[in-house]
Design a protein around this motif. Structure first.
Motif, PDB file in Angstrom:
ATOM      1  N   HIS A  30       0.853  -1.202   0.000  1.00  0.00           N
ATOM      2  CA  HIS A  30       0.000   0.000   0.000  1.00  0.00           C
ATOM      3  C   HIS A  30       0.890   1.254   0.000  1.00  0.00           C
ATOM      4  O   HIS A  30       1.773   1.388   0.824  1.00  0.00           O
ATOM      5  N   PRO A  31       0.648   2.185  -0.942  1.00  0.00           N
ATOM      6  CA  PRO A  31       1.516   3.367  -1.036  1.00  0.00           C
ATOM      7  C   PRO A  31       1.030   4.537  -0.164  1.00  0.00           C
ATOM      8  O   PRO A  31      -0.168   4.802  -0.088  1.00  0.00           O
ATOM      9  N   PHE A  32       1.970   5.200   0.459  1.00  0.00           N
ATOM     10  CA  PHE A  32       1.681   6.371   1.298  1.00  0.00           C
ATOM     11  C   PHE A  32       2.483   7.565   0.800  1.00  0.00           C
ATOM     12  O   PHE A  32       3.609   7.415   0.349  1.00  0.00           O
ATOM     13  N   ASN A  33       1.884   8.748   0.909  1.00  0.00           N
ATOM     14  CA  ASN A  33       2.628   9.943   0.506  1.00  0.00           C
ATOM     15  C   ASN A  33       2.845  10.933   1.643  1.00  0.00           C
ATOM     16  O   ASN A  33       3.536  11.937   1.476  1.00  0.00           O
ATOM     17  N   SER A  34       2.252  10.651   2.816  1.00  0.00           N
ATOM     18  CA  SER A  34       2.417  11.613   3.906  1.00  0.00           C
ATOM     19  C   SER A  34       1.850  11.059   5.201  1.00  0.00           C
ATOM     20  O   SER A  34       1.341   9.936   5.254  1.00  0.00           O
ATOM     21  N   VAL A  35       1.938  11.883   6.226  1.00  0.00           N
ATOM     22  CA  VAL A  35       1.349  11.610   7.531  1.00  0.00           C
ATOM     23  C   VAL A  35       0.214  12.601   7.728  1.00  0.00           C
ATOM     24  O   VAL A  35       0.304  13.731   7.246  1.00  0.00           O
ATOM     25  N   ALA A  95       8.409   7.172  11.306  1.00  0.00           N
ATOM     26  CA  ALA A  95       7.832   7.096   9.960  1.00  0.00           C
ATOM     27  C   ALA A  95       7.884   8.436   9.238  1.00  0.00           C
ATOM     28  O   ALA A  95       8.108   8.504   8.024  1.00  0.00           O
ATOM     29  N   SER A  96       7.708   9.515   9.990  1.00  0.00           N
ATOM     30  CA  SER A  96       7.611  10.840   9.364  1.00  0.00           C
ATOM     31  C   SER A  96       8.847  11.156   8.528  1.00  0.00           C
ATOM     32  O   SER A  96       8.758  11.827   7.499  1.00  0.00           O
ATOM     33  N   GLN A  97       9.981  10.642   8.958  1.00  0.00           N
ATOM     34  CA  GLN A  97      11.229  11.011   8.289  1.00  0.00           C
ATOM     35  C   GLN A  97      11.286  10.513   6.842  1.00  0.00           C
ATOM     36  O   GLN A  97      12.004  11.092   6.012  1.00  0.00           O
TER      37      GLN A  97
END
Lengths: 338, 338, 338
Positions: A30-35, A95-97
């Motif tokens: 699953h792709p993520f682009n941000s928090v 994760a944010s980094q």
């Protein structure tokens, strides 16, 4: 785009994902682009429940995945993948980094002025208009943005990020994994003067500041913060120290490992701060004293004496309507009468 | 040289000149080169009576023209032209701008490093050694002095003045008619860390700051003031906000339209400040609180809780002779006993 | 290496070496490379006994020479040369300057952008990427490090040291023997605005700051300190004034000769500070007041009114355990009731 698999790898540098075995191969891609926060995150954003105050926002969250403790796992909505950890806030930090934009520089910009005697490590970035003095050493993978000045004989460790317009004075030592933000001044001359005691001269004799600034590993220094060089001995900042913006660290101050210092705090000369202290914003600490380990100082506290016992300390008085304050201040003044 | 006619045109952008019909064509051509106080201005200087305290200086003034309210018109000496307005201080402010020296830059200096993907508007000035990142947009008639850094994807509006050594982090938005003074740091990384809670590590995990800084129109930011980018959401500064030097605006702070903030004030993370607030110098405002509209905080006030009612607030105690202060401080300490 | 002879020559610019006649020709050639404390100095280091508290360290000191008063001369160990003076701390200050590393720059760096109309004195150093505006004058032997900006029509005296990233606004005057540290902002626009008093506009009219900053001789300004230009008249700093880092000096402030100001202090607009004042760190001084000569303000003092009598003043309350502080602060609040 960052996959769940990449997020998990980064988070597990700090703590295990408790339910990792339950995550499917499809979910891992699953792709993520941000928090995002629980209320604003969408399917491509990772969210987290760090503070139980926000529990009411969990069930309606549209986030693609949510970091939670075991206790709240069952309340994660079906549309989100639950990532169970013991410390969701720490996991969010890790994760944010992965979503941070990379630095300005790539390679050595041709406009930089670099001394022939400087030793520049592998994969170092040096941005436009930087000035690197004689015999400076910069460790591998460190990155300097624009207009950074490093004076002669200073050493920067590996993997450090130095933002635009940081100035590092001569003969200073900065450890590995440093993060120095915009305009930080490291190793400028400390404020040391001897009165001339001569009424006809009416001046001050400058004391040349012959010490250095020595900074450990994993240290963060905020924008426009000043860390002055020592007069004879060095100014020393330990490992894992984090310092916010516009802080003053005077000459010969020593700060122990893991201490955090919020914005606009000032520490006068030759004071020693212990390990793991938490110092609020705009605190003032006088010179030539010692603060022991594990001391917490609330914002705007005035520290005039050594603190020998760990614990929380405060001072000052809080905002009140000005008319009432005037009366209270007058009565405080009366307390000072003989 | 500026003529009365030009001054009138500028002043009337804000308020009418009440006696304009009485001014002769010859008077309209009178040349001025500056503004002066009633006691020091000469025939080529414009002066003003804003505060009736200074009425005794009016009759002897050598100024070429004096801005006054209707009430004092008759006391303007014959050597000076009276310019009658309802708000002379505002009129002085309007007029003063005509006498200001122009900015350092003219055109695009050849030493500036400007990304090919940056979009630079008409009549923009970019001074020596500026660094403009990828996809940056700079609106028409904006002017950058020397050593300005604008990181990738940021947008600057039209008619803005950015003084030397301002650094604007990536992805930020600055409105029209901004004035950013020397060394202002906009969009540096906020001070966000998660404790690792691991005694063997004794460190902090950095929280990447993925939000932006969004600044409205007509905003003024002072020298070395720091406005940090948000952690997840943005740090937001409204329209017509004016901020002095060395102020700290932490991540995710929101400041309402028309608020003024004096030097060295600090606002901790995620706090919201209302509209039209007047915040004195060196005020400290804790994080995660709300200050409502139309609050006035006197200098050095410590704000530890939300303020829900408009009005004036203060804290602290004022200077007194040190011997008396020692007694008062001891008695304050005794107030804290069980 | 510096010889005793050179040290003596420098020290005697301020005070005589009382036992100079007793020093042998061989001793005069003894080489020194630094200054050290009594406990750490070796044979190539000069030390001093300034505070009798440290007398116990004197007899065991390994220093090559020790500065002492007549009273302690006999306690200097045989391995060290005693240098007898009336003020050893002042002598240490004088001597320390001989051991300081020289500045970054030598000559005029080819990357500097210097207006054709600028007048540059003999033996001036101008470092990389400096920007020198039209009609600027820089006196002989002054030295600018990297990224210094001097706007049009400003004058710098002789023998001044200007560290990296200092910005000096247009039309300012800096005297001889100035030391301006990293990122000092001199002559930026003061914080002057007139409220528009127009609810539909909700803004501020900027007051152009048409005055200058005028700084005397032998003045020291710390890193990231801001000295704003005056609104109509000038901001004026006298001779022998020493100012630490992150200090705010607002428009039209006047500071008398010989005054010392520690870090993070703020002085609001149009205030006058007398001569020979000693102002601690993080002091806040309101605008439009007068502090007379020879006033001492302890750190974090809040000054809301003029001080007309020389002496020492303080305010605030000092750190106490937070639980006790809460009770004391509540009782302070109660003092404000009707």
């Amino acid at each position: 785009m960052i996959t769940i698999e990449q997020l998990i790898t980064r988070i597990e540098q700090r703590q295990p994902i408790i339910n990792k075995a339950d995550i499917s191969a499809e979910q891992l891609r699953h792709p993520f682009n941000s928090v995002g926060s629980l209320t604003t995150a969408d399917q491509k954003q990772l969210s987290f429940l760090a503070d139980p105050h926000y529990i009411s926002s969990l069930s309606g969250s549209q986030a693609g995945a949510v970091l939670v403790t075991q206790a709240y796992r069952d309340q994660v909505p079906e549309s989100a993948l639950a990532l169970v950890v013991s410390d969701p806030y720490l996991a969010y930090a890790s994760a944010s980094q992965l979503f941070a934009r990379q630095s300005l520089s790539a390679g050595i910009h041709p406009s930089a002025v670099i001394s022939d005697s400087a030793v520049i490590g592998d994969e170092v970035n040096i941005g436009p208009f930087c000035v690197i003095g004689d015999y400076v050493q910069i460790g591998a993978r460190s990155s300097l943005d624009a207009h950074v000045v490093i004076e002669a004989h200073s050493e920067i460790g590996t993997d450090s990020v130095i933002k635009s317009q940081v100035v590092i004075g001569h003969d200073c030592v900065i450890g590995n994994y440093a993060r120095l933000h915009v305009g930080a001044s490291i190793g400028a001359e400390g404020f040391g003067f001897a009165p001339t005691n001569n009424p006809s001269v009416s001046g001050w004799e400058r004391i040349a500041q012959l010490g250095r600034v020595i900074i450990g590993d994993h240290v963060r220094i905020g924008s426009h913060t000043c860390v002055d060089r020592g007069a004879i001995d060095d100014t020393v900042i330990g490992n894992h120290v984090i310092i916010d913006n516009l802080v003053q660290v005077a000459h010969n101050v020593r700060i122990g490992d893991g201490t955090a210092i919020a914005s606009q705090t000032g520490i006068a000369g030759s004071t020693t701060i212990g390990k793991r202290c938490i110092i609020g914003g705009a605190v003032g600490i006088t010179g030539h004293i010692e603060i022991t380990d594990d001391v917490v100082l609330s914002g705007m506290t005035m520290v005039t004496k050594s603190i020998k016992t760990a614990g929380s300390y405060s001072s000052g008085t809080a905002a009140m309507p000005t008319a009432n304050w005037r009366r209270a201040a007058v009565r405080f003044r009366q307390l000072g009468r003989d």
